[in-house]
Design a protein around this motif. Structure first.
Motif, PDB file in Angstrom:
ATOM      1  N   ILE A  18     -21.084  13.585 -36.233  1.00 53.65           N
ATOM      2  CA  ILE A  18     -21.203  13.590 -34.850  1.00 53.65           C
ATOM      3  C   ILE A  18     -21.114  15.069 -34.232  1.00 53.65           C
ATOM      4  O   ILE A  18     -21.634  15.495 -33.233  1.00 53.65           O
ATOM      5  N   LEU A  19     -19.821  15.492 -34.568  1.00 45.58           N
ATOM      6  CA  LEU A  19     -19.421  16.960 -34.124  1.00 45.58           C
ATOM      7  C   LEU A  19     -20.388  18.060 -34.120  1.00 45.58           C
ATOM      8  O   LEU A  19     -20.724  18.870 -33.167  1.00 45.58           O
ATOM      9  N   PRO A  20     -21.120  18.174 -35.079  1.00 48.36           N
ATOM     10  CA  PRO A  20     -22.235  19.418 -35.337  1.00 48.36           C
ATOM     11  C   PRO A  20     -23.392  18.879 -34.618  1.00 48.36           C
ATOM     12  O   PRO A  20     -23.920  20.175 -33.851  1.00 48.36           O
ATOM     13  N   ILE A  21     -23.811  17.690 -34.516  1.00 46.97           N
ATOM     14  CA  ILE A  21     -24.871  17.217 -33.536  1.00 46.97           C
ATOM     15  C   ILE A  21     -24.801  17.576 -32.053  1.00 46.97           C
ATOM     16  O   ILE A  21     -25.497  17.859 -31.320  1.00 46.97           O
ATOM     17  N   TYR A  22     -23.419  17.073 -31.759  1.00 46.29           N
ATOM     18  CA  TYR A  22     -22.820  17.250 -30.390  1.00 46.29           C
ATOM     19  C   TYR A  22     -22.959  18.707 -29.982  1.00 46.29           C
ATOM     20  O   TYR A  22     -23.345  18.968 -28.936  1.00 46.29           O
ATOM     21  N   LEU A  23     -22.445  19.674 -30.737  1.00 47.75           N
ATOM     22  CA  LEU A  23     -22.219  20.858 -30.605  1.00 47.75           C
ATOM     23  C   LEU A  23     -23.650  21.585 -30.378  1.00 47.75           C
ATOM     24  O   LEU A  23     -24.065  22.400 -29.486  1.00 47.75           O
ATOM     25  N   MET A  44     -18.027   5.460 -30.367  1.00 42.77           N
ATOM     26  CA  MET A  44     -18.244   4.045 -30.350  1.00 42.77           C
ATOM     27  C   MET A  44     -19.457   3.535 -30.447  1.00 42.77           C
ATOM     28  O   MET A  44     -19.490   2.515 -31.330  1.00 42.77           O
ATOM     29  N   VAL A  45     -20.298   4.124 -29.970  1.00 43.00           N
ATOM     30  CA  VAL A  45     -21.978   3.687 -30.290  1.00 43.00           C
ATOM     31  C   VAL A  45     -22.328   3.686 -31.679  1.00 43.00           C
ATOM     32  O   VAL A  45     -22.777   2.966 -32.364  1.00 43.00           O
ATOM     33  N   SER A  46     -21.748   4.915 -32.135  1.00 42.73           N
ATOM     34  CA  SER A  46     -22.067   5.126 -33.927  1.00 42.73           C
ATOM     35  C   SER A  46     -21.396   4.067 -34.602  1.00 42.73           C
ATOM     36  O   SER A  46     -21.826   3.681 -35.555  1.00 42.73           O
ATOM     37  N   VAL A  47     -20.236   3.916 -34.268  1.00 37.02           N
ATOM     38  CA  VAL A  47     -19.353   2.772 -35.064  1.00 37.02           C
ATOM     39  C   VAL A  47     -19.976   1.725 -35.022  1.00 37.02           C
ATOM     40  O   VAL A  47     -19.936   0.964 -36.025  1.00 37.02           O
ATOM     41  N   GLY A  48     -20.269   1.132 -33.801  1.00 38.08           N
ATOM     42  CA  GLY A  48     -20.953  -0.167 -33.674  1.00 38.08           C
ATOM     43  C   GLY A  48     -22.352  -0.164 -34.240  1.00 38.08           C
ATOM     44  O   GLY A  48     -22.410  -1.224 -34.976  1.00 38.08           O
ATOM     45  N   ALA A  49     -23.140   0.707 -34.310  1.00 39.80           N
ATOM     46  CA  ALA A  49     -24.271   0.836 -35.212  1.00 39.80           C
ATOM     47  C   ALA A  49     -24.325   0.544 -36.521  1.00 39.80           C
ATOM     48  O   ALA A  49     -24.952   0.109 -37.285  1.00 39.80           O
ATOM     49  N   LYS A  76     -15.404  -0.837 -43.424  1.00 36.65           N
ATOM     50  CA  LYS A  76     -13.921  -0.506 -43.315  1.00 36.65           C
ATOM     51  C   LYS A  76     -13.939   0.741 -42.344  1.00 36.65           C
ATOM     52  O   LYS A  76     -14.661   1.712 -42.282  1.00 36.65           O
ATOM     53  N   LEU A  77     -13.199   0.590 -41.265  1.00 38.28           N
ATOM     54  CA  LEU A  77     -13.079   1.127 -39.855  1.00 38.28           C
ATOM     55  C   LEU A  77     -12.730   2.725 -40.378  1.00 38.28           C
ATOM     56  O   LEU A  77     -13.382   3.535 -39.943  1.00 38.28           O
ATOM     57  N   PHE A  78     -11.591   2.937 -40.826  1.00 34.94           N
ATOM     58  CA  PHE A  78     -11.073   4.435 -40.763  1.00 34.94           C
ATOM     59  C   PHE A  78     -11.909   5.331 -41.631  1.00 34.94           C
ATOM     60  O   PHE A  78     -11.909   6.401 -41.003  1.00 34.94           O
ATOM     61  N   PRO A  79     -12.068   4.937 -42.879  1.00 34.17           N
ATOM     62  CA  PRO A  79     -12.828   6.110 -43.689  1.00 34.17           C
ATOM     63  C   PRO A  79     -14.207   6.132 -43.153  1.00 34.17           C
ATOM     64  O   PRO A  79     -14.783   7.393 -42.885  1.00 34.17           O
ATOM     65  N   ASN A  80     -15.001   5.306 -42.696  1.00 29.80           N
ATOM     66  CA  ASN A  80     -16.216   5.185 -42.033  1.00 29.80           C
ATOM     67  C   ASN A  80     -16.264   5.910 -40.585  1.00 29.80           C
ATOM     68  O   ASN A  80     -17.250   6.915 -40.116  1.00 29.80           O
ATOM     69  N   THR A  81     -15.414   5.743 -39.918  1.00 33.68           N
ATOM     70  CA  THR A  81     -14.949   6.506 -38.611  1.00 33.68           C
ATOM     71  C   THR A  81     -14.850   8.191 -38.745  1.00 33.68           C
ATOM     72  O   THR A  81     -15.481   8.956 -38.044  1.00 33.68           O
ATOM     73  N   ALA A  82     -14.065   8.456 -39.867  1.00 35.59           N
ATOM     74  CA  ALA A  82     -14.054   9.670 -40.258  1.00 35.59           C
ATOM     75  C   ALA A  82     -15.481  10.401 -40.756  1.00 35.59           C
ATOM     76  O   ALA A  82     -15.770  11.597 -40.073  1.00 35.59           O
TER      77      ALA A  82
END
Length: 150
Positions: A82-87, A51-56, A70-76
């Motif tokens: 996000i996933l590798p950074i979080y891991l 949510m924070v990254s989509v907002g930024a 465009k919400l959906f392609p950018n969210t993907a």
């Protein structure tokens, strides 16, 4: 040009928010005295970071780049970032937690193993000087102003 700047700023926002949420997760696990990772905390953290990254990204795209969002392609795309950074952040916090843990406890609240790395940490030289001054004062006048005679 502006798209690169947008992704760079969003990347920094992702890194900061991932480490903040991981720190909060670590503190919550300590507060609830959880021995294992709780999957619900990870899911909540990923949703918060997303949510924070989509907002930024939306703010940077609309106001800095001046293009459509465009919400959906950018969210993907952001989720793939996000996933590798979080891991990596999660693995770093697990290593930090195991290195600086004083001891491990069993189910019946008994100390199992003292951590050798924690015991070998160097103490500050300032405390050595403080203790040395107390040992040198053999006249017993160090605390004379605090003594009360009745």
């Amino acid at each position: 040009m502006y798209i690169g700047l947008t992704y760079l700023v969003t990347f920094f926002v992702i890194v900061i928010s991932a480490f903040v949420t991981l720190f909060i997760k670590y503190e919550l696990e300590q507060m609830f005295r959880e021995k294992k990772d709780v999957p619900a905390f990870h899911i909540c953290n990923l949703i918060i970071v997303l949510m924070v990254s989509v907002g930024a990204y939306a703010v940077m795209t609309l106001y800095v780049a001046g293009s459509d969002f465009k919400l959906f392609p950018n969210t993907a795309i952001l989720l793939a970032v996000i996933l590798p950074i979080y891991l990596i952040g999660h693995l770093a916090f697990e290593k930090y937690k195991s290195v600086y843990e004083k001891y491990r406890i069993s189910e019946d609240e008994k100390v199992i193993v003292l951590n050798e790395k924690y015991l070998k940490k160097k103490r500050s030289a300032r405390f050595k000087e403080y203790n040395a001054m107390g040992k040198e004062d053999r006249t017993k006048r160090a605390g004379a102003s605090r003594r009360r005679y009745y």
